[in-house]
Design an enzyme around this catalytic site. Structure first.
Site, PDB file in Angstrom:
ATOM      1  N   THR A  47      -3.891   5.278   3.476  1.00  0.00           N
ATOM      2  CA  THR A  47      -2.618   5.777   2.951  1.00  0.00           C
ATOM      3  C   THR A  47      -2.803   6.635   1.712  1.00  0.00           C
ATOM      4  O   THR A  47      -2.142   7.656   1.538  1.00  0.00           O
ATOM      5  CB  THR A  47      -1.688   4.592   2.626  1.00  0.00           C
ATOM      6  OG1 THR A  47      -1.373   3.914   3.841  1.00  0.00           O
ATOM      7  CG2 THR A  47      -0.408   5.048   1.960  1.00  0.00           C
ATOM      8  N   LYS A  77       0.837  -1.212   0.000  1.00  0.00           N
ATOM      9  CA  LYS A  77       0.000   0.000   0.000  1.00  0.00           C
ATOM     10  C   LYS A  77       0.863   1.251   0.000  1.00  0.00           C
ATOM     11  O   LYS A  77       0.444   2.311  -0.484  1.00  0.00           O
ATOM     12  CB  LYS A  77      -0.966  -0.019   1.181  1.00  0.00           C
ATOM     13  CG  LYS A  77      -0.319  -0.066   2.569  1.00  0.00           C
ATOM     14  CD  LYS A  77      -0.054   1.291   3.171  1.00  0.00           C
ATOM     15  CE  LYS A  77       0.675   1.171   4.490  1.00  0.00           C
ATOM     16  NZ  LYS A  77       0.941   2.492   5.118  1.00  0.00           N
TER      17      LYS A  77
END
Length: 332
Positions: A247, A190
């Protein structure tokens, strides 16, 4: 009351120490970076979370051996690319039966090892003593005690449940898993996708572009995780999609911010010089690319991000390359 050592007083290590303290544990925060710098500041002062006061049941020390003495669990929150070297020095001081927990989200350069694998190699510990915690956990929000959830993964479900109880506090809800591989790869990948999304934002593109990158990034992550034996459903949960959304969506994300600066035309070296915090995706993109290649997995996002970080192509060229790729069925 469980005695826990948290080694690494960066923003996430400090925030997780607060989680553990709020859950009623006796927490020692190891600050090895201060010993290296000869820092004379009060070790209780959170360097990366200014203005915050640590709970009374957290003590801090730059002596890592003292921090780990008598601990039932040792939590590591240090940069992944220097972890092996540091752990080799710390390993003799880890209590014999202590469970070791990784908060790190990276893949080691060269060896292509996940952090749980590094712990196993350096310490010789079995899988029942090694766990990881991953999820949508932006440190500043955790430190402010905003509600959040995460995943505690260990091959031994009993140990995972013990750790779950240990960190379940007023604002932090942990779930358990035995899929260590899936949780670690979701956390590491991620960061790379966050860089790509940040570049799109830095170039001035909108929500359609970022949503497309996020979705294809999730598919890329799931392909690699499945190839390495993970449960694909893990990538649909907190350690996969949840962490990815946080994120890629938040300006608090170091990886997204790093990507935005790349999109705005800054070089990797210029960005490193402008910040004291680590964007793990910039360090791990080449190792994740190599891991995918070694397993025959198509990884266009990791490959392109690695090229941008290395200065071989621009962020705009990366986005153009994504559009120019051969079309195919979405499920391929």
């Amino acid at each position: 009351m469980t005695k826990v050592a948290v080694i690494g007083a960066g923003s996430w290590g400090t925030a997780f120490a607060v989680v553990l303290a709020d859950a009623g544990n006796d927490v020692t925060l190891g600050t090895p970076d201060r010993a290296r710098r000869g820092d004379q500041l009060d070790p209780r002062e959170p360097r990366y979370l200014p203005g915050m006061t640590l709970p009374d049941n957290i003590c801090a020390t730059s002596d890592v051996a003292a921090a780990m003495a008598g601990a039932e669990a040792v939590v590591f929150a240090t940069p992944s690319q220097t972890f092996r070297e540091n752990l080799s020095h710390w390993a003799p001081h880890i209590p014999e039966k202590a469970v070791m927990v990784s908060l790190m989200k990276g893949v080691e350069l060269g060896t292509l090892k996940r952090m749980s694998e590094v712990i196993a190699e350096v310490t010789g510990a079995g899988p029942e003593r090694i766990a990881v915690i991953s999820g949508p956990n932006l440190a500043k929000e955790i430190a402010r005690r905003e509600p959040a959830a995460s995943v505690v993964a260990c091959a031994d479900e009993t140990v995972a449940k013990w750790l779950q109880d240990m960190c379940h506090g007023p604002a932090f809800r942990p779930y358990t898993s035995t899929d260590v591989v899936g949780c670690e790869l979701g956390g590491a990948y991620k960061n790379v996708v966050g860089l790509a999304v940040g570049m799109a934002v830095g170039l001035g593109f909108g929500d359609n572009t970022t949503a497309s990158v996020i979705t294809r990034g999730l598919a890329e992550t799931a392909r690699l995780a499945s190839a390495l034996g993970a449960n694909p459903l893990t990538l649909m949960g907190l350690a996969g999609l949840g962490d990815l959304v946080a994120t890629c969506s938040s300006p608090l994300s170091r990886n997204r911010t790093f990507g935005e600066k790349l999109g705005q035309g800054m070089t990797t070296e210029e960005i490193y010089a402008s910040t004291r915090q680590v964007a793990e995706g910039a360090k791990s993109c080449s190792s994740l690319r190599a891991l995918a290649e070694a397993n025959g997995v198509d990884a266009p996002i990791a490959t392109a991000v690695d090229l941008v970080v290395a200065g071989k192509i621009t962020a705009r060229e990366m986005m153009q390359a994504f559009i120019a790729r051969d079309t195919k069925a979405e499920t391929d």
